[in-house]
Design a protein around this motif. Structure first.
Motif, short mmCIF file in Angstrom:
data_model
loop_
_atom_site.label_atom_id
_atom_site.label_comp_id
_atom_site.label_asym_id
_atom_site.label_seq_id
_atom_site.Cartn_x
_atom_site.Cartn_y
_atom_site.Cartn_z
N ASN A 524 0.83 -1.22 0.00
CA ASN A 524 0.00 0.00 0.00
C ASN A 524 0.86 1.26 0.00
N SER A 525 2.02 1.20 0.67
CA SER A 525 2.88 2.40 0.78
C SER A 525 4.02 2.40 -0.24
N ASN A 526 4.03 1.36 -1.09
CA ASN A 526 5.10 1.24 -2.11
C ASN A 526 6.49 1.34 -1.46
N THR A 527 6.66 0.60 -0.36
CA THR A 527 7.95 0.57 0.36
C THR A 527 8.40 -0.88 0.55
N TYR A 528 9.61 -1.00 1.13
CA TYR A 528 10.21 -2.32 1.36
C TYR A 528 10.86 -2.31 2.74
N THR A 529 10.58 -3.36 3.52
CA THR A 529 11.21 -3.46 4.83
C THR A 529 12.49 -4.28 4.71
N LEU A 530 13.62 -3.63 4.97
CA LEU A 530 14.93 -4.27 4.87
C LEU A 530 15.41 -4.68 6.25
N LYS A 531 15.77 -5.94 6.43
CA LYS A 531 16.29 -6.42 7.72
C LYS A 531 17.74 -6.86 7.57
N ASN A 532 18.61 -6.34 8.43
CA ASN A 532 20.01 -6.77 8.50
C ASN A 532 20.07 -8.03 9.36
N MET A 533 20.48 -9.15 8.77
CA MET A 533 20.44 -10.44 9.46
C MET A 533 21.48 -10.54 10.56
N LYS A 534 22.50 -9.72 10.53
CA LYS A 534 23.53 -9.77 11.57
C LYS A 534 23.12 -8.94 12.79
N THR A 535 22.59 -7.73 12.53
CA THR A 535 22.27 -6.83 13.65
C THR A 535 20.80 -6.92 14.06
N GLY A 536 19.96 -7.43 13.16
CA GLY A 536 18.53 -7.48 13.45
C GLY A 536 17.82 -6.17 13.16
N GLU A 537 18.57 -5.13 12.76
CA GLU A 537 17.99 -3.81 12.49
C GLU A 537 17.06 -3.86 11.28
N GLN A 538 15.90 -3.18 11.38
CA GLN A 538 14.94 -3.11 10.28
C GLN A 538 14.65 -1.65 9.93
N GLN A 539 14.45 -1.39 8.62
CA GLN A 539 14.07 -0.04 8.20
C GLN A 539 13.20 -0.11 6.96
N LYS A 540 12.24 0.82 6.88
CA LYS A 540 11.32 0.88 5.75
C LYS A 540 11.89 1.84 4.73
N LEU A 541 12.00 1.39 3.45
CA LEU A 541 12.70 2.17 2.44
C LEU A 541 11.94 2.20 1.12
N LYS A 542 12.17 3.27 0.37
CA LYS A 542 11.74 3.32 -1.01
C LYS A 542 12.74 2.51 -1.85
N LEU A 543 12.35 2.17 -3.07
CA LEU A 543 13.22 1.33 -3.91
C LEU A 543 14.59 1.96 -4.13
N GLU A 544 14.62 3.28 -4.34
CA GLU A 544 15.90 3.96 -4.59
C GLU A 544 16.80 3.87 -3.35
N GLU A 545 16.20 4.00 -2.17
CA GLU A 545 16.97 3.90 -0.92
C GLU A 545 17.46 2.47 -0.70
N LEU A 546 16.60 1.51 -1.03
CA LEU A 546 16.98 0.09 -0.91
C LEU A 546 18.17 -0.22 -1.80
N LEU A 547 18.10 0.28 -3.03
CA LEU A 547 19.19 0.06 -3.98
C LEU A 547 20.48 0.70 -3.49
N SER A 548 20.37 1.89 -2.92
CA SER A 548 21.56 2.60 -2.44
C SER A 548 22.28 1.83 -1.35
N ILE A 549 21.53 1.19 -0.47
CA ILE A 549 22.14 0.44 0.64
C ILE A 549 22.74 -0.88 0.14
N LEU A 550 22.06 -1.55 -0.77
CA LEU A 550 22.48 -2.89 -1.20
C LEU A 550 23.59 -2.89 -2.25
N GLN A 551 23.76 -1.77 -2.93
CA GLN A 551 24.79 -1.74 -3.98
C GLN A 551 26.20 -1.75 -3.39
#
Length: 551
Positions: A524-551
């Motif tokens: 509904n919000s056109n977002t993605y919840t990214l979870k860091n499997m080592k730290t457990g940290e979660q954040q809600k991101l737009k696709l551009e932000e998701l790409l920026s972190i994962l690249q």
């Protein structure tokens, strides 16, 4: 009963991490090969047996894997022999009315030969293709036929049924193949063999394609080879070689560049402190001349090459077993005790070989290489003269190389090679000088593993796993993954709509660093919840932000 899965001794399976590490080594070697101007080629996994046999010395020839002819060749021949035996049995029944009238081989040979030809044209064609005459075939087979038939009471034999003759035929076929086994398996049914190394097939390639090649020709080749060796640490029956060769040049600058190439590859692999051992086959020929063992050069060099494995006394014992004289062995003593710098050993060799022109020529060539390397310098490798280095292969004629792992690592050679001035002459192209080196991929792998020299990121595979919550959510994940993959982000979707815990456990076991969750809220919000499997940290991101972190 279920079959227990297994693989042949001396072979291995490789998991994803191992494949990544092997690729890392091969890519570095390939990069340096191309940096030095070598071009890639590939040759078949197997060659004609005659291409390989006789090129590696007796010990090498024994380690060549021979391939039995495929298809129905053997069945055709066995069926032909059965037909032949059956027909010959019928003929013998005609003659054998009593024991006194049992015919000699000469009496019925021609008639039986005719029956054989009539029985199977395919067998004749097959034997002809193997350069086996029908006369030879008959002469080998007839005594066995007679032996089996004579073991049967003649009165019973006369009334043998066709089925009885078939039983006799099966016995004859068994005895025939047992009789012919050495010749049959190595000649008649084994025209091909798995390649033992990449150098001899390369020589065949050069001659076969000489009108297409621009000389001097610099090639590299990274492919598997096979040896019927006894498996042990660092030694396998199937392994990769990474070769670089130059043909069409006699310049010693080629040897100089190969020393530099070894240094460049091992420096790029962070494997510092390897020792590049060098000798010259002319020096070995000169030593054989000085000790009066010119006619035993191969035996002498094969024994000498084992010095670091079996020790001085065992080497001397082997030389005695090959009829090298005690006087000759005593003249070798300075070699066993030789030490000092490269230049110092050159001086000692000049003294030892003062009466041998070919030996002094070898010393001169080594001196040129050493002086060039002294001026150019090496990054992390060491160049060492080793006069006992022989590498018992028939085709080396000049410089011989062997690379040893850094001190403290127990491992056989991790590279080797040399000059072979007349290798292509065996394929009809004389006077084409060549020189080449090889990297032992599997041993290099073991050394890097032992010294913990593989980069930590080498086995990075999937970077992010998208959790599957259902068909609608999975489609949204695939759309996002398409964008990520276009930017080089390794990503995948868990294929099944399974419980969240199972999907998370899957990511954890595979060491995937991130997972993305796309549920109803994210859709509904056109977002993605990214979870860091080592730290457990979660954040809600737009696709551009998701790409920026994962690249």
């Amino acid at each position: 009963m279920a079959q227990k899965p297994s693989i042949p001794k001396g072979t291995r399976d490789f998991n994803a991490v191992e494949v990544a590490k092997r690729s890392y080594i091969m890519n570095i070697i390939k990069e340096q090969f191309e940096l030095y101007g070598f071009q890639p080629i590939e040759t078949p996994s197997f060659e004609n047996s005659e291409t390989l046999m006789g090129k590696y010395g007796d010990e090498g020839d024994r380690l060549i894997f021979k391939i039995l002819d495929s298809g129905d060749y053997l069945n055709e021949l066995v069926n032909s022999i059965n037909s032949y035996v059956l027909n010959s049995g019928l003929i013998l029944q005609k003659y054998c009315r009593d024991k006194s009238n049992f015919p000699s081989l000469e009496i019925i040979n021609n008639e039986l030969k005719f029956e054989f030809l009539k029985a199977s044209k395919d067998a004749k064609k097959y034997l002809t293709s193997k350069n086996i005459s029908i006369d030879k075939f008959s002469k080998d087979l007839l005594p066995i036929i007679f032996k089996v038939f004579k073991s049967v009471d003649i009165e019973d034999f006369v009334v043998f049924s066709r089925e009885d003759l078939v039983l006799c035929s099966n016995q004859i076929v068994g005895e025939f193949f047992n009789f012919l086994k050495p010749e049959f398996l190595t000649g008649w049914l084994s025209e091909k063999a798995l390649r033992y190394d990449l150098t001899v097939p390369f020589a065949r390639y050069v001659v076969q394609h000489q009108n297409e090649i621009e000389f001097p020709f610099k090639r590299y080749q990274i492919q598997p080879v096979w040896r019927a060796d006894r498996p042990q640490k660092g030694r396998f029956r199937e392994f990769y070689q990474c070769d670089a060769d130059v043909v069409g040049s006699t310049s010693l600058f080629q040897e100089v560049e190969f020393v530099q190439l070894y240094d460049a590859v091992f420096t790029a692999l962070d494997l510092k402190g390897v020792t590049i051992k060098i000798n010259n086959r002319k020096i070995l020929s000169g030593i054989a001349e000085v000790i009066g063992a010119q006619d035993k050069l191969i035996d002498f060099t094969v024994a000498l090459d084992k010095l670091d494995k079996i020790g001085e006394e065992k080497v001397k014992e082997e030389m005695r077993s090959k009829s090298v004289s005690e006087e000759g062995i005593s003249k070798l003593q300075p070699l066993f005790n030789m030490s000092g710098s490269f230049g110092s050993q050159i001086g000692q060799l000049k003294s030892i070989l003062s009466t041998s022109d070919i030996g002094l020529k070898g010393v001169e060539e080594l001196e040129f290489i050493e002086q060039a390397i002294f001026k150019l310098g090496l990054k992390t490798a060491n160049l060492q003269l080793d006069v006992t280095l022989a590498r018992g292969l028939n085709y080396y004629t000049g410089a011989i190389f062997e690379v040893a792992a850094p001190k403290g690592v127990k491992m056989g050679s991790i590279g080797g090679g040399g000059r072979y001035d007349d290798l292509t002459s065996i394929f009809g192209k004389p006077d084409t000088s060549g020189v080449g080196i090889s990297f032992g991929l599997d041993r290099i792998y073991l050394v890097l593993e032992e010294l913990n020299l593989f980069p930590d990121t080498i086995a990075d595979a999937t970077k992010v796993l998208f959790i599957n919550f259902g068909e609608k959510e999975a489609m949204a994940c695939l759309q996002a993954m398409t964008q990520l993959r276009q930017h080089g982000v390794k990503s995948e979707l868990y294929p099944d709509d399974a419980k969240m815990k199972k999907q998370m456990t899957h990511a954890d076991r595979r060491n995937i660093p991130y997972v993305v969750l796309v549920g109803e809220e994210e859709l509904n919000s056109n977002t993605y919840t990214l979870k860091n499997m080592k730290t457990g940290e979660q954040q809600k991101l737009k696709l551009e932000e998701l790409l920026s972190i994962l690249q």
